[in-house]
Design a protein around this motif. Structure first.
Motif, PDB file in Angstrom:
ATOM      1  N   VAL A  93      -9.619  -2.292   1.086  1.00  0.00           N
ATOM      2  CA  VAL A  93     -10.025  -0.884   1.012  1.00  0.00           C
ATOM      3  C   VAL A  93      -8.764  -0.035   1.200  1.00  0.00           C
ATOM      4  CG1 VAL A  93     -12.367  -1.234   1.913  1.00  0.00           C
ATOM      5  CG2 VAL A  93     -10.480  -0.831   3.523  1.00  0.00           C
ATOM      6  N   HIS A  94      -8.893   1.286   0.997  1.00  0.00           N
ATOM      7  CA  HIS A  94      -7.727   2.134   1.283  1.00  0.00           C
ATOM      8  C   HIS A  94      -7.746   2.636   2.733  1.00  0.00           C
ATOM      9  CE1 HIS A  94      -4.389   4.779   0.865  1.00  0.00           C
ATOM     10  NE2 HIS A  94      -5.114   5.816   1.243  1.00  0.00           N
ATOM     11  N   GLY A  95      -8.848   3.296   3.123  1.00  0.00           N
ATOM     12  CA  GLY A  95      -8.880   3.895   4.452  1.00  0.00           C
ATOM     13  C   GLY A  95      -9.547   3.013   5.486  1.00  0.00           C
TER      14      GLY A  95
ATOM     15  N   GLY B 179      -3.916   1.105  -2.649  1.00  0.00           N
ATOM     16  CA  GLY B 179      -4.123   2.492  -3.046  1.00  0.00           C
ATOM     17  C   GLY B 179      -3.053   3.473  -2.608  1.00  0.00           C
ATOM     18  N   ASP B 180      -3.277   4.767  -2.974  1.00  0.00           N
ATOM     19  CA  ASP B 180      -2.259   5.815  -2.882  1.00  0.00           C
ATOM     20  C   ASP B 180      -1.032   5.389  -3.697  1.00  0.00           C
ATOM     21  OD1 ASP B 180      -3.829   7.548  -1.488  1.00  0.00           O
ATOM     22  OD2 ASP B 180      -2.672   7.511   0.375  1.00  0.00           O
ATOM     23  N   ILE B 181      -1.303   5.098  -4.955  1.00  0.00           N
ATOM     24  CA  ILE B 181      -0.232   4.755  -5.896  1.00  0.00           C
ATOM     25  C   ILE B 181       0.563   6.033  -6.208  1.00  0.00           C
ATOM     26  CG2 ILE B 181       0.219   3.939  -8.260  1.00  0.00           C
ATOM     27  CD1 ILE B 181      -2.505   2.372  -7.944  1.00  0.00           C
TER      28      ILE B 181
ATOM     29  N   SER C  31       0.836  -1.205   0.000  1.00  0.00           N
ATOM     30  CA  SER C  31       0.000   0.000   0.000  1.00  0.00           C
ATOM     31  C   SER C  31       0.869   1.252   0.000  1.00  0.00           C
ATOM     32  CB  SER C  31      -0.889  -0.015   1.254  1.00  0.00           C
ATOM     33  OG  SER C  31      -1.861   1.005   1.163  1.00  0.00           O
ATOM     34  N   ASP C  32       0.226   2.372  -0.297  1.00  0.00           N
ATOM     35  CA  ASP C  32       0.846   3.693  -0.142  1.00  0.00           C
ATOM     36  C   ASP C  32       2.246   3.780  -0.763  1.00  0.00           C
ATOM     37  OD1 ASP C  32      -1.104   5.383   1.715  1.00  0.00           O
ATOM     38  OD2 ASP C  32      -1.177   3.282   2.306  1.00  0.00           O
ATOM     39  N   ILE C  33       2.266   3.527  -2.054  1.00  0.00           N
ATOM     40  CA  ILE C  33       3.511   3.581  -2.831  1.00  0.00           C
ATOM     41  C   ILE C  33       3.934   5.034  -3.045  1.00  0.00           C
ATOM     42  CG2 ILE C  33       4.452   3.071  -5.129  1.00  0.00           C
ATOM     43  CD1 ILE C  33       2.214   0.695  -4.922  1.00  0.00           C
TER      44      ILE C  33
ATOM     45  N   GLY D 196      -4.976   0.507   4.207  1.00  0.00           N
ATOM     46  CA  GLY D 196      -3.715   1.253   4.265  1.00  0.00           C
ATOM     47  C   GLY D 196      -3.949   2.634   4.853  1.00  0.00           C
ATOM     48  N   HIS D 197      -3.425   3.665   4.187  1.00  0.00           N
ATOM     49  CA  HIS D 197      -3.714   5.079   4.473  1.00  0.00           C
ATOM     50  C   HIS D 197      -2.989   5.638   5.695  1.00  0.00           C
ATOM     51  CE1 HIS D 197      -5.863   8.801   4.034  1.00  0.00           C
ATOM     52  NE2 HIS D 197      -6.658   8.625   5.069  1.00  0.00           N
ATOM     53  N   THR D 198      -2.833   4.868   6.781  1.00  0.00           N
ATOM     54  CA  THR D 198      -2.149   5.412   7.965  1.00  0.00           C
ATOM     55  C   THR D 198      -0.631   5.269   7.843  1.00  0.00           C
ATOM     56  OG1 THR D 198      -2.183   3.321   9.160  1.00  0.00           O
ATOM     57  CG2 THR D 198      -4.068   4.787   9.486  1.00  0.00           C
TER      58      THR D 198
ATOM     59  N   GLY E 285      -6.867   4.974  -3.639  1.00  0.00           N
ATOM     60  CA  GLY E 285      -6.571   5.720  -2.416  1.00  0.00           C
ATOM     61  C   GLY E 285      -7.042   7.163  -2.574  1.00  0.00           C
ATOM     62  N   ASN E 286      -7.028   7.924  -1.488  1.00  0.00           N
ATOM     63  CA  ASN E 286      -7.463   9.322  -1.570  1.00  0.00           C
ATOM     64  C   ASN E 286      -6.553  10.138  -2.490  1.00  0.00           C
ATOM     65  OD1 ASN E 286      -5.642   8.812   0.636  1.00  0.00           O
ATOM     66  ND2 ASN E 286      -5.951  10.897   1.360  1.00  0.00           N
ATOM     67  N   HIS E 287      -5.239   9.836  -2.521  1.00  0.00           N
ATOM     68  CA  HIS E 287      -4.335  10.585  -3.411  1.00  0.00           C
ATOM     69  C   HIS E 287      -4.615  10.247  -4.879  1.00  0.00           C
ATOM     70  CE1 HIS E 287      -1.380  12.415  -0.513  1.00  0.00           C
ATOM     71  NE2 HIS E 287      -2.104  11.636   0.278  1.00  0.00           N
ATOM     72  N   ASP E 288      -4.970   8.981  -5.163  1.00  0.00           N
ATOM     73  CA  ASP E 288      -5.299   8.597  -6.540  1.00  0.00           C
ATOM     74  C   ASP E 288      -6.555   9.337  -7.002  1.00  0.00           C
ATOM     75  OD1 ASP E 288      -3.216   6.688  -6.295  1.00  0.00           O
ATOM     76  OD2 ASP E 288      -4.614   5.284  -5.336  1.00  0.00           O
TER      77      ASP E 288
HETATM   78 FE   LIG Z   1      -4.240   7.716   1.844  1.00  0.00          FE
END
Ligand SMILES: [Fe+2]
Ligand SMILES: [Fe+2]
Length: 274
Positions: free
Chosen positions: A115-117, A35-37, A7-9, A156-158, A61-64
């Motif tokens: 999920v991402h978050g 996510g958050d690629i 996650s979170d690349i 992920g996300h954290t 992810g939220n950044h994607d």
């Molecule tokens: Fe995130």
């Protein structure tokens, strides 16, 4: 089935290449990306291409979603929002379509929900940080009620690698690099971050989930972080502190921590006064 979960690349190509190399040695059946690629670093297209070439299943992810304009950057920090603006200017149609087409939730064989978050709520779940038991409980309840019957939610996300178990109405944080899972419990599993470490261990992080053995293995991968940091700095995307040499940064962080402790002690004394 063995699944590598990452996650979170955050567009850190060097970290992702090292991680995919380590995953190759694990002989997994699937790769799952939470996510958050993109975001923060400077190789969004390269990272998306590497994941697609590896056949990774991905959620958004939220950044994607921010990079494609599906959500705004209100609530993002200054460094994050600046990197999103930079990424938006460099998205070609193919990358935009790939990111915009990622689902928010993904089920695998009725065993895992990705999920991402968080698994809750239905709307905006990619923005929820599962960093306290109150929120973890809401996602555990959503997992217990999930129609797939899955008992593991990967999120992920954290950017924190951790595993929580829910059993007999109790949430427990499990520690260790190799953890056996029970059949009568629910799990929230975070593989940590590949490309954007926050505190502590700067190595890339991922997990191998063995569904046959019912076991989770946390893995760390060393790589040359200075390459990605150099590119990020050159693009003007690095947070201000990163411009300083490491000894100066460490000394500044120590002073900041001492200053905060001093402030907290003063506040405690003030409260003790009648
Ligand atoms: Fe995130
Ligand atoms: Fe992230």
């Amino acid at each position: 089935m063995r699944i590598a979960i990452l996650s979170d690349i955050h567009a850190n190509e060097e970290a992702l290449r090292a991680t995919l190399l380590a995953i190759e040695a694990e002989a997994v059946d699937r790769i799952l990306c939470l996510g958050d690629i993109v975001g923060y670093n400077t190789n969004p297209a390269e990272c998306a291409a590497l994941l697609r070439r590896a056949g990774a299943l991905c959620v958004a992810g939220n950044h994607d979603r921010a990079a494609t304009g599906q959500i705004g950057t209100e609530g993002f920090g200054l460094t994050a929002a600046r990197a999103i603006a930079w990424t938006r200017r460099r998205l070609d149609g193919d990358l935009r379509d790939f990111l915009a087409g990622l689902p928010l939730k993904l089920g695998i064989d009725g065993r895992i929900v990705a999920v991402h978050g968080a698994l809750h709520p239905d709307l905006g779940c990619e923005l929820v940080r599962l960093d306290n038991d109150e929120r973890r409980l809401l996602s555990f309840e959503a997992l217990a009620a999930h129609p797939s019957g899955a008992r593991i939610c990967a999120y992920g996300h954290t950017h924190r690698a951790e595993l929580h178990e829910y059993r007999d109405g109790q949430i427990r944080r499990l520690s260790g690099d190799e953890i056996a899972l029970r059949h009568d419990a629910y799990y929230l599993l975070n593989p940590g971050t590949v490309g954007e470490p926050r505190i502590g261990d700067p190595r890339a992080s991922f997990v191998v989930l063995d569904l046959a053995d019912h076991r989770v293995s946390f893995r760390r991968v060393a790589y040359d972080r200075s390459v990605a940091v150099g590119k990020t700095r050159k693009a003007g995307l690095a947070p201000p502190l990163i411009f300083l040499p490491e000894p100066v940064r460490a000394a500044l962080k120590r002073s900041l921590r001492a200053f905060r402790l001093h402030g907290a002690a003063r506040e405690a004394l003030r409260r003790l006064r009648p």
